[in-house]
Write an enzyme that holds these catalytic residues in place. Structure first.
Site, PDB file in Angstrom:
ATOM      1  N   GLY A 165      58.288  34.535  42.057  1.00 30.30           N
ATOM      2  CA  GLY A 165      57.599  33.712  43.060  1.00 30.30           C
ATOM      3  C   GLY A 165      58.163  32.291  43.064  1.00 30.30           C
ATOM      4  N   HIS A 166      58.307  31.690  41.871  1.00 27.69           N
ATOM      5  CA  HIS A 166      58.886  30.338  41.786  1.00 27.69           C
ATOM      6  C   HIS A 166      60.320  30.346  42.316  1.00 27.69           C
ATOM      7  CE1 HIS A 166      56.020  29.944  38.206  1.00 27.69           C
ATOM      8  NE2 HIS A 166      55.650  28.970  38.992  1.00 27.69           N
ATOM      9  N   GLY A 171      53.277  27.749  46.583  1.00 29.28           N
ATOM     10  CA  GLY A 171      52.961  29.157  46.839  1.00 29.28           C
ATOM     11  C   GLY A 171      51.531  29.326  47.332  1.00 29.28           C
ATOM     12  N   GLU A 172      51.346  30.347  48.176  1.00 31.18           N
ATOM     13  CA  GLU A 172      50.004  30.604  48.738  1.00 31.18           C
ATOM     14  C   GLU A 172      49.060  31.279  47.755  1.00 31.18           C
ATOM     15  OE1 GLU A 172      50.580  32.674  52.439  1.00 31.18           O
ATOM     16  OE2 GLU A 172      50.496  30.772  53.539  1.00 31.18           O
ATOM     17  N   LYS A 173      49.565  31.682  46.588  1.00 29.00           N
ATOM     18  CA  LYS A 173      48.641  32.288  45.622  1.00 29.00           C
ATOM     19  C   LYS A 173      47.553  31.269  45.263  1.00 29.00           C
ATOM     20  CE  LYS A 173      49.334  32.984  41.149  1.00 29.00           C
ATOM     21  NZ  LYS A 173      48.133  32.415  40.509  1.00 29.00           N
ATOM     22  N   GLN A 209      44.726  25.082  46.164  1.00 26.49           N
ATOM     23  CA  GLN A 209      45.600  23.978  45.742  1.00 26.49           C
ATOM     24  C   GLN A 209      46.477  23.524  46.914  1.00 26.49           C
ATOM     25  OE1 GLN A 209      47.879  23.619  41.892  1.00 26.49           O
ATOM     26  NE2 GLN A 209      49.499  24.512  43.134  1.00 26.49           N
ATOM     27  N   SER A 213      52.306  35.494  38.463  1.00 31.72           N
ATOM     28  CA  SER A 213      51.696  34.282  37.911  1.00 31.72           C
ATOM     29  C   SER A 213      52.280  34.055  36.519  1.00 31.72           C
ATOM     30  CB  SER A 213      50.185  34.504  37.794  1.00 31.72           C
ATOM     31  OG  SER A 213      49.626  33.564  36.916  1.00 31.72           O
TER      32      SER A 213
HETATM   33  O1  PAF Z   1      50.776  25.198  40.708  1.00 28.93           O
HETATM   34  C1  PAF Z   1      51.184  24.636  39.663  1.00 28.93           C
HETATM   35  O2  PAF Z   1      52.015  25.144  38.931  1.00 28.93           O
HETATM   36  C2  PAF Z   1      50.608  23.272  39.294  1.00 28.93           C
HETATM   37  O3  PAF Z   1      49.266  23.189  39.633  1.00 28.93           O
HETATM   38  C3  PAF Z   1      51.407  22.096  39.887  1.00 28.93           C
HETATM   39  C4  PAF Z   1      51.352  22.066  41.388  1.00 28.93           C
HETATM   40  C5  PAF Z   1      52.848  22.177  39.414  1.00 28.93           C
HETATM   41  C6  PAF Z   1      50.815  20.778  39.375  1.00 28.93           C
HETATM   42  O4  PAF Z   1      50.840  20.698  37.984  1.00 28.93           O
END
Ligand code: PAF
Length: 282
Positions: free
Chosen positions: A36-37, A149-151, A155, A187
């Site tokens: 995902g990343h 990401g939309e997961k 956020q 995740s």
């Molecule tokens: O989604 C994440 O991994 C974290 O919440 C983020 C956006 C890097 C902030 O620490």
């Protein structure tokens, strides 16, 4: 590939690479990278001349010391994965002090109520921590585009609100969820699951898919009741919340409206490891 621990050195490098036509893409992460990343990185590399990834486990967004302690830290493996996308990505892997300068506390934000629901309700202070670190990272990297990401849909909405309220000059790009073959949303926390737990956790997505089908003919309350009962049947699972809410303001769906886009949100503990997922109900 260049790895920076100090913000000044990262800034110098970005400034040296910048041209009048360049754009900076930014992928903020807490490491323990997965596909995902990497998909966020690929998108950033395709759309920008400079891509920066941050790897920083942000202490202020954890409301549970044990969760922070156990959060996977895999920098060497992460760097290898980043290289597979591009050797030109700039990596910012700071210390807590480089970010917080000796004052590891959150700023307090109002996100117009988005922060009080779901993750905000069950993880007090979480979104103040996220807002604080994202704002600091944006100030350091000064990206044109930032990829989320939309997961972590709540956020994502909160980061968009932060940008809007603080007039930050960055475009937030929402990217789709990546899933394992059994549907489990990718995740960093999945690294803490055993193979058996990973297999079992596929039920979360299957339940969301079924909830989506039911939402076509049933009320949000009926769907929520069904989901709660389904998860009760799994003895190693503990449902923290299931919620059907409007995508834009995250308000709970009490009565369906045709003009609104709804989304289901879920948080489940699988053997004390907290997993979240979400699905559009459109
Ligand atoms: O989604 C994440 O991994 C974290 O919440 C983020 C956006 C890097 C902030 O620490």
């Amino acid at each position: 590939m260049l790895v920076f621990n100090k913000k000044e050195l990262l800034r110098d490098e970005i400034e040296a690479l910048k041209t009048p036509k360049s754009s900076v893409g930014f992928v903020p992460t807490m490491g323990a990278l997965h596909q995902g990343h990497l998909s966020l990185l690929e998108k950033s590399v395709a759309e920008n001349s400079i891509t920066v990834i941050s790897i920083f486990v942000n202490p202020t967004q954890f409301n549970n010391a044990e969760d922070l302690k156990k959060y996977p830290k895999t920098l060497e493996a992460d760097l290898e994965k980043i290289k597979t996308v591009s050797e030109n990505i700039l990596v910012y892997a700071p210390t807590v002090d480089d970010i917080y300068e000796g004052n590891t506390v959150s700023e307090h934000f109002s996100f117009d109520g988005l922060e009080h629901k779901m993750e905000g309700k069950f993880r007090p202070g979480h979104f103040d921590g996220v807002g604080t670190v994202v704002k600091k990272l944006f100030e350091i990297v000064q990206p044109n585009h930032a990829y989320f990401g939309e997961k972590d849909f709540q956020q994502l909405q909160i980061v968009k609100k932060l940008v809007q309220k603080q007039n930050l000059p960055v475009n937030i790009v929402a990217c789709p969820i990546y899933r394992e073959a059994n549907g489990l949303a990718m995740s960093s926390r999945n690294q803490r699951l055993s193979e058996e737990e990973k297999n079992k956790a596929g039920i979360i997505y299957k339940t969301l898919m079924q909830a989506k089908k039911m939402f076509g003919t049933k009320s949000a309350q009926e769907v929520s009741k069904w989901v709660t009962n389904q998860l009760k049947k799994q003895n190693t699972f503990e449902l923290e919340y299931f919620e059907i809410a409007s995508e834009d303001n995250l308000k709970t769906c009490k009565r369906k409206s045709k003009n609104k886009n709804y989304r289901a949100f879920i948080a489940v503990f699988v053997n004390k490891i907290r997993l979240i997922d979400t699905i559009s109900l459109k």
